[in-house]
Write a protein that holds these residues in place. Sequence first.
Motif, short mmCIF file in Angstrom:
data_model
loop_
_atom_site.label_atom_id
_atom_site.label_comp_id
_atom_site.label_asym_id
_atom_site.label_seq_id
_atom_site.Cartn_x
_atom_site.Cartn_y
_atom_site.Cartn_z
N LEU A 49 0.85 -1.19 0.00
CA LEU A 49 0.00 0.00 0.00
C LEU A 49 0.88 1.24 0.00
CD1 LEU A 49 -2.61 -1.19 2.67
CD2 LEU A 49 -2.64 -1.51 0.17
N ARG A 50 0.75 2.04 -1.05
CA ARG A 50 1.62 3.19 -1.24
C ARG A 50 0.79 4.47 -1.46
NH1 ARG A 50 6.91 1.63 -4.92
NH2 ARG A 50 7.78 0.09 -3.48
N PRO A 51 0.64 5.29 -0.44
CA PRO A 51 -0.07 6.56 -0.62
C PRO A 51 0.84 7.62 -1.23
CG PRO A 51 0.63 6.33 1.65
CD PRO A 51 1.06 5.07 0.95
N ALA A 108 -2.81 0.41 -4.37
CA ALA A 108 -2.84 -0.92 -3.77
C ALA A 108 -2.22 -1.87 -4.79
CB ALA A 108 -4.26 -1.33 -3.44
N ARG A 109 -0.99 -2.24 -4.54
CA ARG A 109 -0.18 -3.03 -5.47
C ARG A 109 -0.16 -4.49 -5.04
NH1 ARG A 109 6.33 -2.55 -4.98
NH2 ARG A 109 6.95 -4.18 -6.46
N GLU A 110 -0.60 -5.38 -5.93
CA GLU A 110 -0.51 -6.81 -5.63
C GLU A 110 0.96 -7.17 -5.53
OE1 GLU A 110 -0.59 -10.59 -4.89
OE2 GLU A 110 0.40 -10.03 -6.77
N SER A 122 3.50 3.90 -8.63
CA SER A 122 3.67 4.50 -7.31
C SER A 122 4.91 5.38 -7.25
CB SER A 122 3.72 3.42 -6.22
OG SER A 122 4.79 2.52 -6.44
N ASP A 123 5.97 5.03 -7.97
CA ASP A 123 7.13 5.91 -8.04
C ASP A 123 6.78 7.21 -8.76
OD1 ASP A 123 8.63 4.07 -6.68
OD2 ASP A 123 10.14 3.80 -8.23
N LEU A 124 6.02 7.10 -9.85
CA LEU A 124 5.57 8.29 -10.55
C LEU A 124 4.73 9.17 -9.63
CD1 LEU A 124 5.01 10.06 -13.05
CD2 LEU A 124 3.18 8.45 -13.66
N ALA A 125 3.78 8.56 -8.93
CA ALA A 125 2.91 9.32 -8.03
C ALA A 125 3.71 9.96 -6.90
CB ALA A 125 1.82 8.41 -7.46
N GLY A 126 4.71 9.24 -6.39
CA GLY A 126 5.54 9.79 -5.33
C GLY A 126 6.27 11.05 -5.77
N GLU A 127 6.81 11.03 -6.97
CA GLU A 127 7.49 12.22 -7.49
C GLU A 127 6.51 13.35 -7.75
OE1 GLU A 127 10.60 13.07 -7.72
OE2 GLU A 127 11.32 11.15 -6.95
N LEU A 128 5.30 13.03 -8.23
CA LEU A 128 4.29 14.07 -8.45
C LEU A 128 3.91 14.74 -7.14
CD1 LEU A 128 1.96 12.28 -11.02
CD2 LEU A 128 3.46 14.23 -11.48
N ALA A 129 3.98 13.99 -6.05
CA ALA A 129 3.66 14.54 -4.73
C ALA A 129 4.82 15.32 -4.13
CB ALA A 129 3.26 13.43 -3.78
N GLY A 130 5.97 15.29 -4.77
CA GLY A 130 7.10 16.09 -4.29
C GLY A 130 8.43 15.38 -4.30
N SER A 131 8.44 14.09 -3.93
CA SER A 131 9.71 13.37 -3.88
C SER A 131 9.48 11.96 -3.37
CB SER A 131 10.69 14.08 -2.93
OG SER A 131 11.81 13.28 -2.64
N LEU A 132 10.28 11.01 -3.85
CA LEU A 132 10.24 9.67 -3.26
C LEU A 132 10.72 9.71 -1.81
CD1 LEU A 132 11.48 7.11 -5.95
CD2 LEU A 132 9.21 7.31 -4.93
N ALA A 175 7.72 9.35 0.31
CA ALA A 175 6.78 8.31 -0.11
C ALA A 175 6.77 7.16 0.90
CB ALA A 175 7.14 7.78 -1.50
N ALA A 176 5.70 7.08 1.68
CA ALA A 176 5.54 6.03 2.68
C ALA A 176 4.98 4.76 2.03
CB ALA A 176 4.62 6.49 3.80
N SER A 177 5.09 3.64 2.75
CA SER A 177 4.63 2.37 2.19
C SER A 177 4.55 1.32 3.29
CB SER A 177 5.61 1.91 1.10
OG SER A 177 5.39 0.57 0.71
N VAL A 178 3.56 0.44 3.20
CA VAL A 178 3.55 -0.76 4.03
C VAL A 178 3.32 -1.98 3.14
CG1 VAL A 178 2.77 0.33 6.16
CG2 VAL A 178 1.09 -0.62 4.57
N ASN A 179 3.92 -3.09 3.54
CA ASN A 179 3.65 -4.40 2.96
C ASN A 179 2.88 -5.18 4.02
OD1 ASN A 179 5.54 -4.55 0.41
ND2 ASN A 179 6.77 -3.66 2.04
N CYS A 180 1.76 -5.80 3.61
CA CYS A 180 0.95 -6.44 4.64
C CYS A 180 0.19 -7.64 4.10
CB CYS A 180 -0.03 -5.45 5.26
SG CYS A 180 -1.24 -4.76 4.11
N SER A 181 -0.23 -8.47 5.05
CA SER A 181 -1.21 -9.54 4.81
C SER A 181 -2.41 -9.18 5.68
CB SER A 181 -0.63 -10.90 5.21
OG SER A 181 -0.42 -10.97 6.60
N SER A 182 -3.28 -10.14 5.90
CA SER A 182 -4.39 -9.88 6.81
C SER A 182 -3.96 -9.98 8.28
CB SER A 182 -5.53 -10.87 6.55
OG SER A 182 -5.07 -12.20 6.76
N ARG A 183 -2.74 -10.49 8.53
CA ARG A 183 -2.30 -10.74 9.90
C ARG A 183 -1.06 -9.96 10.31
NH1 ARG A 183 -0.27 -15.00 11.20
NH2 ARG A 183 0.48 -15.70 9.17
N GLN A 184 -0.20 -9.62 9.36
CA GLN A 184 1.07 -8.99 9.68
C GLN A 184 1.33 -7.84 8.73
OE1 GLN A 184 2.92 -12.89 9.27
NE2 GLN A 184 3.85 -12.68 11.30
N ALA A 185 2.13 -6.87 9.18
CA ALA A 185 2.44 -5.71 8.35
C ALA A 185 3.86 -5.25 8.62
CB ALA A 185 1.45 -4.58 8.61
#
Length: 365
Positions: A113-115, A134-136, A255-265, A268-278
């Motif tokens: 998940l990359r906002p 939301a990246r698979e 998401s890299d493109l979007a991060g730069e559009l928002a100002g800079s990588l 750019a925050a991010s989490v990798n997660c399942s339904s149980r762990q993150a």
Amino acid sequence: MPVNEPSTGATALAIGVMHGDGIGPEIVPAAVAVADAAAARAGFGIEWRELPFGASAIGTHGTPIPGETLDALSGLDLWVLGPHDSAAYPVEFAGDLTPGGVIRKRFDLYANLRPSRALPGVAATAPGIDILIARENSEGLYADRNMAVGSGEFMPTPDIALSVGVITRAATQRIAHEAFRAAQSRSKHVTIVHKANVLRLTTGLFRDVCREVAADYPDVRVDDFHVDAMAAMLVRLPEQFDVVVTENLFGDILSDLAGELAGSLGVAASVNCSSRQAMAQAAHGAAPDIAGRGIANPVAVIGSTAMLLRWYARRAGRADVRGTADRIDAAVAATLAAGVCTPDLGGSATTAVFTDRVLANIADS
């Protein structure tokens, strides 16, 4: 690192932390300090369990991802991962899965998940951008995620290279549900990104399964774009998008493109997660060229840690933890709005100066 005892009887959190390579040992401690301060304001503590990882673990354990680290992670819900510079590891590790990839695969962290949102004080190409990609994270067109043994890339001759892409109904369903659930707490709009005009079977399946899942969320508006058109639209009209769901490779690029559009990588925050762990993991790399100079930007890993706490708060029903994540984000935003930032964002603050200002804002909140 000592345990911070909760002051009001709230349950402490145990979080695994791996500093990583390059600027990791500079920015990850900043995130730890900020999270500690914000949690203390909410009346609970965090027990940080430092684990061997990356280049330093090669020196102490003979591998960048020791078995004892993986065993420890198994007993924790939350982890913070610093960047790794696997390209600089000794040659005997050159063909191995990256240490971060080992963790993602071992624990089936299927959602990345990359906002991307413009922040005050940061010059953004697209000031109105506020999207979540939301990246698979477990299959798609990335070769290292497509085979149980070995890689999805192979060469039948020295002059021919082939790659296998994998899309499954099950993996698509779970990332689609992740995206639609996220949209319900945002602007109730999901955009499916694919390339079904060319990759008809694979990304066509991805598009169709996402649309099937959409039927479970009648309050969410759905549309879809080819990935090339989506890249153009992100530049032209980023404000019209909310949550974007897509396969692995497309998600990485967009998401890299979007991060730069928002100002800079660097933000750019991010989490990798399942339904149980993150696992919190900033979208940027290890930046070995500036390592040790004290000028690394900690915004992305601090923001990733706030995302991690927010993920846990939803799962555990912890309003105090969610408030902690909100307090972290607000303190970072106030610091940037005051013009305090590292050189990559046009400022002159060191990592320590920036972190100290964020801590001061938390203390005043």
